[in-house]
Design a protein around this motif. Structure first.
Motif, PDB file in Angstrom:
ATOM      1  N   GLN C 155      -4.785  -4.634  -2.168  1.00  0.00           N
ATOM      2  CA  GLN C 155      -3.512  -4.410  -2.837  1.00  0.00           C
ATOM      3  C   GLN C 155      -3.623  -3.376  -3.954  1.00  0.00           C
ATOM      4  OE1 GLN C 155      -3.107  -8.594  -3.624  1.00  0.00           O
ATOM      5  NE2 GLN C 155      -1.343  -8.734  -2.269  1.00  0.00           N
ATOM      6  N   SER C 157      -4.823   0.645  -5.287  1.00  0.00           N
ATOM      7  CA  SER C 157      -5.034   2.016  -4.832  1.00  0.00           C
ATOM      8  C   SER C 157      -6.519   2.338  -4.938  1.00  0.00           C
ATOM      9  CB  SER C 157      -4.228   2.971  -5.691  1.00  0.00           C
ATOM     10  OG  SER C 157      -4.880   3.162  -6.922  1.00  0.00           O
ATOM     11  N   GLY C 158      -6.914   3.430  -4.299  1.00  0.00           N
ATOM     12  CA  GLY C 158      -8.314   3.822  -4.286  1.00  0.00           C
ATOM     13  C   GLY C 158      -8.894   3.910  -5.683  1.00  0.00           C
ATOM     14  N   GLY C 159      -8.192   4.587  -6.544  1.00  0.00           N
ATOM     15  CA  GLY C 159      -8.686   4.772  -7.901  1.00  0.00           C
ATOM     16  C   GLY C 159      -8.756   3.462  -8.661  1.00  0.00           C
ATOM     17  N   GLN C 160      -7.784   2.609  -8.405  1.00  0.00           N
ATOM     18  CA  GLN C 160      -7.788   1.313  -9.084  1.00  0.00           C
ATOM     19  C   GLN C 160      -8.999   0.506  -8.677  1.00  0.00           C
ATOM     20  OE1 GLN C 160      -3.877   0.182  -7.834  1.00  0.00           O
ATOM     21  NE2 GLN C 160      -2.959   0.644  -9.827  1.00  0.00           N
ATOM     22  N   TYR C 285       6.111  -3.000  -2.621  1.00  0.00           N
ATOM     23  CA  TYR C 285       5.367  -4.177  -2.205  1.00  0.00           C
ATOM     24  C   TYR C 285       5.923  -5.344  -2.994  1.00  0.00           C
ATOM     25  CZ  TYR C 285       2.058  -0.852  -0.256  1.00  0.00           C
ATOM     26  OH  TYR C 285       1.489   0.137   0.464  1.00  0.00           O
ATOM     27  N   PHE C 288       7.270  -4.802  -6.469  1.00  0.00           N
ATOM     28  CA  PHE C 288       6.651  -3.645  -7.111  1.00  0.00           C
ATOM     29  C   PHE C 288       6.997  -2.349  -6.361  1.00  0.00           C
ATOM     30  CE2 PHE C 288       3.061  -0.703  -7.381  1.00  0.00           C
ATOM     31  CZ  PHE C 288       3.044  -0.481  -8.751  1.00  0.00           C
ATOM     32  N   ALA C 290       6.160   0.936  -5.356  1.00  0.00           N
ATOM     33  CA  ALA C 290       4.995   1.807  -5.299  1.00  0.00           C
ATOM     34  C   ALA C 290       5.435   3.262  -5.149  1.00  0.00           C
ATOM     35  CB  ALA C 290       4.088   1.413  -4.147  1.00  0.00           C
ATOM     36  N   SER C 310      -3.723   7.777 -11.064  1.00  0.00           N
ATOM     37  CA  SER C 310      -4.249   6.866 -10.058  1.00  0.00           C
ATOM     38  C   SER C 310      -3.319   5.657  -9.956  1.00  0.00           C
ATOM     39  CB  SER C 310      -5.652   6.429 -10.482  1.00  0.00           C
ATOM     40  OG  SER C 310      -6.019   5.287  -9.797  1.00  0.00           O
ATOM     41  N   GLY C 311      -2.950   5.330  -8.742  1.00  0.00           N
ATOM     42  CA  GLY C 311      -2.027   4.211  -8.553  1.00  0.00           C
ATOM     43  C   GLY C 311      -0.575   4.628  -8.637  1.00  0.00           C
ATOM     44  N   SER C 312      -0.330   5.947  -8.628  1.00  0.00           N
ATOM     45  CA  SER C 312       1.048   6.387  -8.782  1.00  0.00           C
ATOM     46  C   SER C 312       1.779   6.474  -7.444  1.00  0.00           C
ATOM     47  CB  SER C 312       1.078   7.742  -9.485  1.00  0.00           C
ATOM     48  OG  SER C 312       0.383   8.685  -8.695  1.00  0.00           O
ATOM     49  N   GLY C 313       1.122   6.140  -6.374  1.00  0.00           N
ATOM     50  CA  GLY C 313       1.825   6.102  -5.098  1.00  0.00           C
ATOM     51  C   GLY C 313       1.527   7.271  -4.174  1.00  0.00           C
ATOM     52  N   LYS C 314       0.471   8.006  -4.447  1.00  0.00           N
ATOM     53  CA  LYS C 314       0.162   9.157  -3.609  1.00  0.00           C
ATOM     54  C   LYS C 314      -0.238   8.730  -2.201  1.00  0.00           C
ATOM     55  CE  LYS C 314      -3.099  10.537  -6.468  1.00  0.00           C
ATOM     56  NZ  LYS C 314      -3.067   9.528  -7.534  1.00  0.00           N
ATOM     57  N   SER C 315      -1.186   7.788  -2.142  1.00  0.00           N
ATOM     58  CA  SER C 315      -1.602   7.330  -0.821  1.00  0.00           C
ATOM     59  C   SER C 315      -0.460   6.599  -0.125  1.00  0.00           C
ATOM     60  CB  SER C 315      -2.800   6.386  -0.935  1.00  0.00           C
ATOM     61  OG  SER C 315      -3.863   7.047  -1.562  1.00  0.00           O
ATOM     62  N   THR C 316       0.301   5.872  -0.907  1.00  0.00           N
ATOM     63  CA  THR C 316       1.442   5.175  -0.327  1.00  0.00           C
ATOM     64  C   THR C 316       2.405   6.170   0.301  1.00  0.00           C
ATOM     65  OG1 THR C 316       1.214   3.465  -2.007  1.00  0.00           O
ATOM     66  CG2 THR C 316       3.289   3.545  -0.816  1.00  0.00           C
ATOM     67  N   GLN C 359      -8.469   8.330   2.352  1.00  0.00           N
ATOM     68  CA  GLN C 359      -9.164   8.327   1.075  1.00  0.00           C
ATOM     69  C   GLN C 359     -10.525   7.638   1.181  1.00  0.00           C
ATOM     70  OE1 GLN C 359      -6.766   6.633  -2.008  1.00  0.00           O
ATOM     71  NE2 GLN C 359      -8.061   7.406  -3.643  1.00  0.00           N
TER      72      GLN C 359
HETATM   73  N1  LIG Z   1      -0.768  -3.803  -0.003  1.00  0.00           N
HETATM   74  C1  LIG Z   1      -0.370  -3.667  -1.279  1.00  0.00           C
HETATM   75  N2  LIG Z   1       0.180  -4.714  -1.916  1.00  0.00           N
HETATM   76  C2  LIG Z   1       0.575  -4.625  -3.196  1.00  0.00           C
HETATM   77  N3  LIG Z   1       0.481  -3.516  -3.922  1.00  0.00           N
HETATM   78  C3  LIG Z   1      -0.041  -2.417  -3.359  1.00  0.00           C
HETATM   79  C4  LIG Z   1      -0.510  -2.447  -2.017  1.00  0.00           C
HETATM   80  N4  LIG Z   1      -1.008  -1.226  -1.727  1.00  0.00           N
HETATM   81  C5  LIG Z   1      -0.864  -0.478  -2.838  1.00  0.00           C
HETATM   82  N5  LIG Z   1      -0.293  -1.185  -3.822  1.00  0.00           N
HETATM   83  C6  LIG Z   1       0.040  -0.698  -5.183  1.00  0.00           C
HETATM   84  O1  LIG Z   1       0.809   0.452  -5.025  1.00  0.00           O
HETATM   85  C7  LIG Z   1       0.503   1.418  -6.041  1.00  0.00           C
HETATM   86  C8  LIG Z   1       0.299   2.768  -5.407  1.00  0.00           C
HETATM   87  O2  LIG Z   1      -0.850   2.747  -4.621  1.00  0.00           O
HETATM   88  P1  LIG Z   1      -1.449   4.067  -3.959  1.00  0.00           P
HETATM   89  O3  LIG Z   1      -2.590   3.653  -3.126  1.00  0.00           O
HETATM   90  O4  LIG Z   1      -0.369   4.802  -3.291  1.00  0.00           O
HETATM   91  O5  LIG Z   1      -1.952   4.859  -5.219  1.00  0.00           O
HETATM   92  P2  LIG Z   1      -2.552   6.322  -5.306  1.00  0.00           P
HETATM   93  O6  LIG Z   1      -1.566   7.145  -5.960  1.00  0.00           O
HETATM   94  O7  LIG Z   1      -3.034   6.733  -3.991  1.00  0.00           O
HETATM   95  O8  LIG Z   1      -3.746   6.050  -6.293  1.00  0.00           O
HETATM   96  P3  LIG Z   1      -5.271   6.556  -6.219  1.00  0.00           P
HETATM   97  O9  LIG Z   1      -5.306   7.927  -6.697  1.00  0.00           O
HETATM   98  O10 LIG Z   1      -5.934   5.620  -7.171  1.00  0.00           O
HETATM   99  O11 LIG Z   1      -5.725   6.352  -4.841  1.00  0.00           O
HETATM  100  C9  LIG Z   1      -0.719   0.896  -6.759  1.00  0.00           C
HETATM  101  O12 LIG Z   1      -0.315   0.449  -8.030  1.00  0.00           O
HETATM  102  C10 LIG Z   1      -1.195  -0.299  -5.947  1.00  0.00           C
HETATM  103  O13 LIG Z   1      -1.595  -1.320  -6.803  1.00  0.00           O
END
Ligand SMILES: Nc1ncnc2c1ncn2[C@@H]1O[C@H](COP(=O)(O)OP(=O)(O)OP(=O)(O)O)[C@@H](O)[C@H]1O
Ligand SMILES: Nc1ncnc2c1ncn2[C@@H]1O[C@H](COP(=O)(O)OP(=O)(O)OP(=O)(O)O)[C@@H](O)[C@H]1O
Ligand SMILES: [Mg+2]
Ligand SMILES: [Mg+2]
Lengths: 479, 304, 537, 307
Positions: C155, C157-160, C285, C288, C290, C310-316, C359
């Motif tokens: 749950q 993100s990669g950076g988290q 999610y 939340f 994302a 990090s966690g700003s939703g890029k991978s999402t 990632q």
């Molecule tokens: N399956 C999930 N359930 C709940 N929350 C999630 C889930 N997947 C991601 N998140 C939340 O969604 C937010 C965005 O995640 P995402 O992976 O898109 O971040 P990111 O921008 O790629 O970050 P990073 O650079 O760290 O990889 C994060 O705060 C993460 O905690």
């Protein structure tokens, strides 16, 4: 546990503890003459023949009517008195269509009517006349007249014991009644438990967990001090259905008989003590014919008969199925295999089929399946009741349910013997046995079987031919 | 979770219905109970009467209709053979089978998981080989053989345990021990295989880097990841036990559902068969729901 | 310099494989003292992680074999002590942050539990551990620490996840922290915070830090000394300034020269046709959010970079537009057709045209497939290139393009280093010659020389074949070199979007400004100056 | 470029795929298992032709001949049965139908169960629900009743036996496969495959199946023994294989009454079942290592030395 309490380990649990089902052997072993008694009783230990139990005496009044004098001062375990009304009620209950009582079948075509002369005298009239009516009285247990027309769970009877506890799946306990009319038996309490495995039953007597195991197998019966062998009134035979090619031909039937090496079975697959059968009933039965000799094992003769038959156009190569029922008697599958092998050796095209009970029934009883090949049904029949009437009609009369032949002379003999009495009856049965065995070669009679019991050394008890049907606690003593 | 249970309850009612219809009609294909209830030389008239008394003379569909009507009042009919309510007979037997199954499975679970995991941790070592071979022999040895040998040794030879029966807790030792062996052998192997894979995962390295001791490493970190197939197989084994352990019941005179079911099937006591299957099915359905819930609890990634 | 706390002497590690012995680490020696930071730089696959694993006693042997060497800590040779003694040291005295955070977190336990366990495993009371865990989770910048403790790794993100690993490693204030690429997935602002945290702890407990990294900026910022590894050997060592300014070994010089962020900035070509257009895409999610109302377009041959917290939703964003997650609302038009409502059949066709590099390279490679099978799979799926010989040749060509060698073709993913796996994933995406490649931190685990090679490759593909890129990265130097357009994300929203030059030279949003300010320079002197000026943190 | 590789001499020529034989040789248990299984297979293939007569030749008077004596020739070294037939010959001849039933059942149940399980785990809710509830039904349907119904209605024969036994074994594969799929489908490489455009069937077959296969394989090999014994109890109840056909299971059930007087009647066939099951499982344990690239090193490492 007081040392006059005993434990009996039986091979199967009782579905019912219902007096009118006491002729079913597993039920009878518990309640027959222990809880419920009959008017008459067959003496299997001595040679008294038919004895009175609840009836003190009986007399043929002619015209199919018998008068029974009943024992006085007999009380049911519920405290009520035993009298003629109870007898009448017991019979009515058996014949009722509200309830499926097994003993009914012994009165298949006989209409009984009752006439209560006084509380302890009853006239029973059979239509048509029934020469062995007093013997038939051994089959009907007497219940109080209040007993409803449905299966009861707490049987009330006049016997020396009452049902004290029945925990389904675990045990049945009988306790001795102190107000029994007869002599008080030695055993005060009998607990019945149920174990399907013969090795376990034998082991239980050995370890002292049980005192009697009425049925163990010959393999387990290895200790002469505790193990008894007794003829169990079972007869094993191969039922031939003459209507199917090539069984219609007498030479084929003779060949079947000559092909089987009966001696080879005894002491090997079957226990020592097993006897060759020349009739479907055991030697203790009325009219049993001592002059008959079992067919000799003669494969060459068998082949010769077959060749003869074949020359006359009989298709002796027609496939023959030997059909046996699993667990019918110990080592039944091996017996079947051996028979098939012996038949094949003289040139039959035989094969074995082992089937479960329901399927076996389909082949054994009429109506037989359409389009069946020739079949030899391996079957076991028991008759410990002293008279062939309980067997012959079913097995040999052209209308009999398990009959494989249709011979007017056989039908006639059966009908006449059933209606006759005394010496004449015995003679007619004898004649029938000889005719079936020597002239008709109706089936392949094989063996009178034996059973094995293990009895604790502290008991004084010898099993008898009746042990299959009943186990009278009153016959058990302590050493 | 509540939603899952609700959905499953509804789905299970349909399954039960399907099961009932199947059993009802299939069992009636297998022959006539009258000939089995009555002695072999009973007259046709007696057979007729018997069928009429038990409604077996009516068309099958009509029988089914009546059965359904009774069922609406939770009446499973009477046992043809025992002249008692079928459900009562079945529940009585179940009261024995259920604890037997539960005790056995609990022991299997603990023993198999512990030994299987340790074997996987030391793959290829002596302990692993020993556990594997013993468990495989256990899983493939005929159980009646084990049962009889156990009686010969412990009851007759040593006299430590009663041969059979259910009177006291001591009576349970042999049946449980014999029943234990096969599921144990099976589950050990499944645990071992599953753990073998799970122990390769990188998070195991993390745990080691954290300085987690071997035991928690195996039983806390890895085991939970390898549990999915394990609980599935255990469920299957438990279902087999809930269906009754025929051999053990037969040999030890244990009044459970297995022997009752076999006898009822062979005697074509349809009402008991049906009641027994319905009760068993209910138990198995509940177990499967529990297993599905367990999947979700064990692995948070699992969605249905 | 004070006495060495941890000394690695002549360490050599071999891997025995069916295809021969791999000499992963050869005669490596280095040492680190209390309060010191040693950076291990080096080519991807040069044995950095393997030597770290050797210190932690984490190598499976076989197949690994420690052929020679000593690892001295506290007067003891770690290679000789018992398992149990080693276990007691692990985590408590020597802690490690793993390169690949997803795989290294246990998927079935909540992260809180896993972090707390670091202390409870060493006999500390649970409530104390819980308190410290909360504190550290907050310190590494995870929002809502209480809630985060109860969540599971997938749950985050990669950076988290990477930050959670860091928190875990710091729990017991170890004597030595081995950090294997600890900031590869962190945006520069968070990276700065994390580095500050490490320094702070170092000051507090006199911890020795072994930092395995390829990010010259990070090294310049935090390291005291550097060793450089290449092909399993140490080729250079010295203080940061020495190595940066007076590198002797050609490889080191090549490495420093390859530092990104110095090239010319690209200008987006406004005339090329639009391939992908994202409109108001949202994904949440539970409660939340994302991703909120993301809209942008990608034209043919465009390289769009997404940077952000990090966690700003890029991978999402990437996952949602590929339909790996179901979007809550919004549209994604691919060549005019809405991807999100496409039938499964239509989608299959589009799949070839859009590829993604995940990632998390380890997890995205099927562990049971060899490199050849992994890369050739796309051809099987889309029925391309039937001839086997041709395929092998093409796979080798792809491997070489991303800096791997032909011998790697029959190996399996677990036999590679982190950076090598990432390159396999890139090669796999390239194999299909798609029209759009989404790269989620695709080059973050690569050393700068390989990074430069890969970037150059991607750029040439873009020019030659007109392939477009959505390039999620946190390394602003790489973004600056590669992208023509940049999107900046924060907390699920796009906060700024524009041509690279505009974003880098005239950022409007405060967050963008902060981001740029947090960027680290590979030159230790520059970095020291900035630090002195207090520009950052 | 990166770490250099020393080519091992044996693999200098480009051998594709793992060298199974040498890996087998490394695991002596598995090696012996393969030999035993081959022996059983050979018995199954040529046994009936070779020893069919010896296996049926009865001799009632020489029954239950005790084992370990050459008095009546090597065929009677393992003793004679209740009808005086050579145990050894019967064991060899019985291999054929035993293996046919066990292999047929396990294969059928495994294939059907796994396919359904994969579908149930991978596909949407409705399909999955239907399949799983069906499995529930089968699971709670006593095998004996299925046996009675099928064998009563269709008659006993080896294919029918396989049918009966296979039906009852399907749920275990189904449930196991599904449980594993639920987890595996959440893994990243499955998503990577989706992005590449892999079809559902490809994902299932290429990516999910290989991960769950070892577990399925373990269960399948364990099931071999289970099936042989289940078949034995069906025979015992009179609805399974019946004489004159022979299987080890039938021999076991026929030897049962003689447990106390002639132990070898039930012991040898029981032992054969154990040996066959043991060999299969040891082989499958080997296989699961040999086929798993991340574990294969256990079987190919040339030198081992612990840290
Ligand atoms: N399956 C999930 N359930 C709940 N929350 C999630 C889930 N997947 C991601 N998140 C939340 O969604 C937010 C965005 O995640 P995402 O992976 O898109 O971040 P990111 O921008 O790629 O970050 P990073 O650079 O760290 O990889 C994060 O705060 C993460 O905690
Ligand atoms: N199990 C293995 N079998 C064979 N070779 C291996 C195995 N594990 C690692 N290697 C090889 O060892 C070498 C060193 O790997 P290592 O993980 O230490 O690289 P690294 O320096 O950490 O690189 P990166 O920066 O990419 O993470 C690599 O060439 C890799 O291919
Ligand atoms: Mg690395
Ligand atoms: Mg991300």
């Amino acid at each position: 546990q007081a040392n006059t309490d005993i434990t009996v380990v039986l091979s199967e649990e009782l579905d019912l503890v219902e007096p009118c089902m006491a002729t079913r052997s597993n039920i009878g072993r518990v309640i027959m003459q222990n809880i419920s008694e009959t008017l008459t009783e067959l003496d299997v230990r001595g040679d008294k023949g038919l004895m009175g139990r609840l009836a003190e005496s009986w007399e043929d009044l002619g015209d199919g009517t018998w008068q029974f004098k009943l024992r006085q001062n007999v009380k049911f375990s519920d405290g009520t008195d035993f009298d003629a009304n109870d007898v009448k009620h017991s019979f009515e209950r058996v014949f009722s269509d509200q309830i499926t009582c097994e003993s009914k079948r012994y009165f298949a075509d006989t209409e009984l009517s009752f006439d209560i002369v006084d509380p302890h005298t009853i006239n029973i009239k059979a239509e048509p006349a029934q020469p062995i009516l007093p013997l038939l009285m051994t089959l009907v247990t007497i219940v109080p007249e209040e007993t409803p027309f449905e299966f009861v769970r707490n049987p009330v009877g006049t016997g020396p014991y009452v049902l004290a506890d029945w925990t389904a799946g675990q045990q049945i306990v009988l306790e001795r009644r102190d107000d029994y009319w007869g002599e008080l038996p030695a055993v005060t309490k009998a607990t019945y438990v149920f174990r399907s495995d013969p090795a376990v039953r034998a082991a239980m007597v050995e370890t002292g967990e049980a005192d009697i195991a009425p049925q163990i197998t010959e393999v387990e019966a290895t200790n002469p001090a505790t193990d008894f062998t007794y003829p169990n009134a079972e007869t094993v035979y191969l039922r031939i259905d003459q209507s199917i090619e090539p069984m219609g031909d007498i030479r084929v039937r003779k060949a079947l008989n000559a092909a089987i090496d009966r001696e080879a079975f005894i002491g090997t697959l079957l226990s020592e003590g097993t006897q060759f059968a020349t009739a479907i009933v055991p030697p203790t039965t009325l009219g049993w014919n001592p002059d008959l000799v079992p067919p000799a094992y003669d494969p060459e003769q068998a082949k010769a008969w077959l060749a003869e038959a074949e020359a006359d156009g009989v298709n002796i190569k027609a496939p023959i199925e030997v059909i046996a029922r699993t667990e019918n008697f110990p080592h039944v599958a091996e017996v079947g295999e051996a028979i098939v092998q012996m038949l094949s050796e003289v040139g039959f095209n035989a094969s074995l089929r082992m089937v479960e009970v329901a399927e076996h029934e389909q082949y054994y009883s009429k109506p037989y399946p359409e389009g069946r090949p020739a079949q030899l049904i391996v079957a076991q029949h028991d008759n410990a009741r002293g008279d062939p009437v309980f067997s012959m009609y079913f097995k040999y009369h052209s209308q009999g349910t398990q009959s494989g032949l249709s011979d007017p002379k056989v039908d006639d003999l059966i009908e006449r013997a059933s209606a006759a009495t005394g010496e004449e009856r015995a003679a007619l049965w004898s004649e029938l046995f000889a005719y079936l065995h020597d002239e008709v070669v109706a089936d392949v009679l094989l063996f009178h079987m034996v059973g094995h019991s293990r009895v604790s050394e502290r008991l004084d008890f010898t099993p008898t031919i009746a042990t299959n049907q009943e186990l009278q606690l009153s016959q058990i003593g302590f050493k | 979770m509540i939603k899952l249970i609700g959905q499953r309850a509804i789905a299970s009612i349909f399954s039960l219905l399907v099961l009932m219809v199947l059993v009802f009609f299939l069992s009636r294909l297998t022959g006539d109970p009258a000939v089995l209830f009555l002695p072999i030389d009973a007259t046709e008239q007696m057979k007729e009467e018997f069928r009429r008394l038990h409604g077996l003379d009516r068309p099958v569909l009509e029988q089914f209709w009546f059965y359904l009507q009774d069922l609406a009042y939770l009446d499973f009919g009477e046992s043809l053979r025992k002249a008692r309510p079928a459900l009562e007979v079945v529940l009585e037997a179940y009261a024995w089978t259920l604890p037997l199954a539960l005790i056995t499975m609990a022991l299997v679970m603990v023993a198999a998981i512990v030994l299987g995991s340790l074997a996987a941790f030391k793959t290829g070592g002596f302990f692993d080989r020993l556990v594997s071979i013993i468990s495989l022999i256990g899983a493939s040895a005929p159980d009646f053989w084990i049962a009889i040998v156990a009686i010969v040794i412990f009851s007759i030879g040593l006299g430590w345990l009663p041969t059979s029966g259910v009177g006291t807790p001591v009576h349970w030792i042999l049946p449980v021990a014999v029943l234990f062996i096969r599921p144990f052998g099976l589950v050990v192997q499944v645990v071992r295989g599953s753990m073998l894979a799970a122990l390769q995962a990188p998070y195991v390295k993390t745990a080691r880097a954290k300085g987690v001791k071997n035991l928690p490493l195996i039983f806390v970190h890895t085991l939970r990841n390898g549990m999915l197939p394990v609980i599935t197989v255990m469920g299957d084994q438990a279902a087999a036990l809930l269906n009754g352990a025929v051999i053990v019941e037969t040999i030890f005179g244990f009044p459970g559902i297995g022997k009752l079911m076999i006898d009822s099937i062979l005697q074509r006591d349809f009402n008991v068969v049906l009641a027994a299957i319905m009760v068993t099915a209910l138990a198995i359905f509940i177990m499967n729901v529990l297993i599905d819930i367990a999947y979700g609890l064990l692995d948070p990634r699992i969605r249905y | 310099m004070s006495e060495a706390l941890l000394t690695v002497k002549n360490l050599s590690v071999d891997f025995h494989t069916a295809r021969g012995t791999v000499h992963a680490v050869r005669n490596v020696s280095w040492s680190v003292s209390r309060g010191e930071t040693l950076a291990i730089l080096g080519e991807s696959g040069s044995g950095k992680s393997v030597s770290a694993n050797a210190i932690m006693n984490l190598l499976d042997s076989p197949p690994a074999e420690i052929v020679s060497g000593e690892i001295l800590y506290d007067g003891k040779d770690l290679l000789k002590i018992s398992q149990e003694e080693h276990r007691a040291l692990n985590g408590k005295k020597i802690a490690m942050i793993f390169q690949d955070p997803l795989g290294h977190l246990n998927p079935v336990y909540s992260v809180g539990w896993q972090i707390v366990e670091m202390m409870t495993a060493h006999g500390r009371p649970h409530d104390l551990a819980h308190k410290r865990a909360l504190e550290l989770i907050a310190r590494v910048g995870i929002p809502e620490p209480e809630k985060a403790m109860r969540k599971y790794p997938h749950q985050f993100s990669g950076g988290q996840r990477q930050r959670l690993m860091i928190a875990m490693a710091l729990m017991l204030k170890p004597d030595i922290l081995i950090a294997d690429e600890p900031t590869t997935a962190l945006d520069v602002t968070i990276q700065a915070e994390v580095l500050a945290l490490l320094k702070e702890l170092q000051a507090e407990t006199d911890m020795a830090l072994v930092l395995i990294s390829h990010d010259l900026g990070v090294v310049a910022e935090i390291a005291d000394r550097i060793v450089v590894m290449n092909e399993g050997e140490i080729v250079e060592s010295g203080t940061v300034r020495e190595v940066y300014h007076e590198a002797k070994h050609p490889y080191t010089r090549k490495l420093i020269a390859a530092a990104p962020g110095k090239g010319e900035i690209k200008i987006p070509n406004r005339s090329s046709p639009i391939l992908l257009s994202v409109e108001k895409l949202s994904k949440s999610y539970h409660s939340f959010h994302a991703l909120r109302d993301a809209s942008f377009t990608v034209a043919r041959a465009q390289s769009l970079a997404i940077v952000g917290e990090s966690g700003s939703g890029k991978s999402t964003l990437a996952r949602t537009l590929l339909r790996l997650e179901t979007a809550d609302s919004g549209h994604v038009y691919w060549k005019g057709k809405d991807l999100l409502t496409m039938s499964a059949r239509e989608l299959l066709g589009v799949r070839r045209e859009i590829q993604m590099v995940f990632q998390d390279p380890t997890q995205s490679l099927n562990p049971r497939m060899s490199v050849y099978e992994l890369i050739a799979e796309g051809w099987d799926i889309h029925k391309l290139m039937p001839a086997r010989q041709e395929r092998r040749a093409r796979v080798i060509e792809l491997l070489e393009q991303v800096g791997l060698i032909a011998e790697h073709i029959d190996r399996y993913p677990h036999q590679f280093s982190g950076g090598q796996r990432q390159r396999i994933a890139i090669a796999r995406a390239l194999a299909l010659e798609p029209e759009l490649i989404i790269c989620d931190e695709a080059v973050s685990a690569l050393d700068v020389s390989i990074q430069a090679q890969v970037i150059a490759l991607l750029d040439s593909l873009r020019q030659r074949l007109g392939i477009s890129f959505i390039f999620i990265a946190h390394d602003l130097g790489v973004v600056r070199d590669f992208a023509d357009t940049v999107i900046v994300m924060k907390a699920g929203e796009i906060v700024e979007m524009g041509p690279t030059a505009q974003i880098f030279e005239a950022p409007r949003e405060p967050y963008t400004k902060k981001l740029l300010a947090s960027n680290l320079d590979p030159d230790p002197d520059v970095q020291a100056k900035r630090r002195a000026m207090g520009i950052y943190a | 470029m990166p770490a250099t590789i020393t080519q091992a001499p044996t693999t200098a020529s480009e051998t594709k795929g793992p060298n199974l034989i040498s890996m087998l040789w490394r695991d002596k248990f598995a090696f012996v298992s393969v030999i035993i299984l081959l022996l059983i297979l050979v018995s199954a293939l040529i046994g009936p032709a070779l020893l069919g007569d010896a296996a049926t030749q009865q001799n009632l008077r020489g029954r239950n001949f005790p084992p370990f004596s050459f008095e009546r020739g090597w065929l009677f070294y393992l003793g004679g049965d209740a009808l005086g037939r050579s145990m050894l010959a019967r064991l060899i001849v019985a291999a054929q139908s035993t293996i046919a039933i066990a292999a047929g059942t396990v294969a059928a149940a495994m294939v059907v169960g796994t396919i359904l399980g994969l579908i149930a785990g991978y596909m949407g809710k409705v399909v999955s629900q239907v399949i799983m509830r069906l499995a529930d039904v089968i699971m709670s349907f006593p095998s004996l009743l299925i046996a009675v119904v099928v064998l009563y209605v269709l008659g006993p024969s080896i294919p029918n036996m396989i049918l009966v036994l296979a039906i009852t074994r399907v749920p275990i594969y189904l449930r196991t496969a599904r449980a594993e799929v639920l987890e595996v489908r959440e893994r990243m490489f499955v998503q990577a495959a989706i992005v590449m455009g892999a079809t559902h069937s490809r994902i299932i077959v290429k990516h999910i199946l290989p991960v769950i296969a070892p577990t399925i394989l373990t269960i399948a090999t364990l099931d071999f023994a289970f099936v042989m014994l289940a078949e034995s109890s069906l025979s015992f109840l009179g609805i399974g294989v019946q004489p004159p056909d022979i299987t080890w299971g039938l021999m076991v059930s026929q030897g049962r009454p003689y447990l106390s007087s002639a132990w070898w009647l039930a012991f040898w066939p029981g032992l054969m079942i154990v040996i066959a099951a043991l060999s299969l499982n040891l082989l499958s344990n080997w296989l699961r290592v040999a086929l798993d690239p991340t574990q294969r090193w256990r079987l190919e490492a040339r030198r081992t030395k612990s840290v």
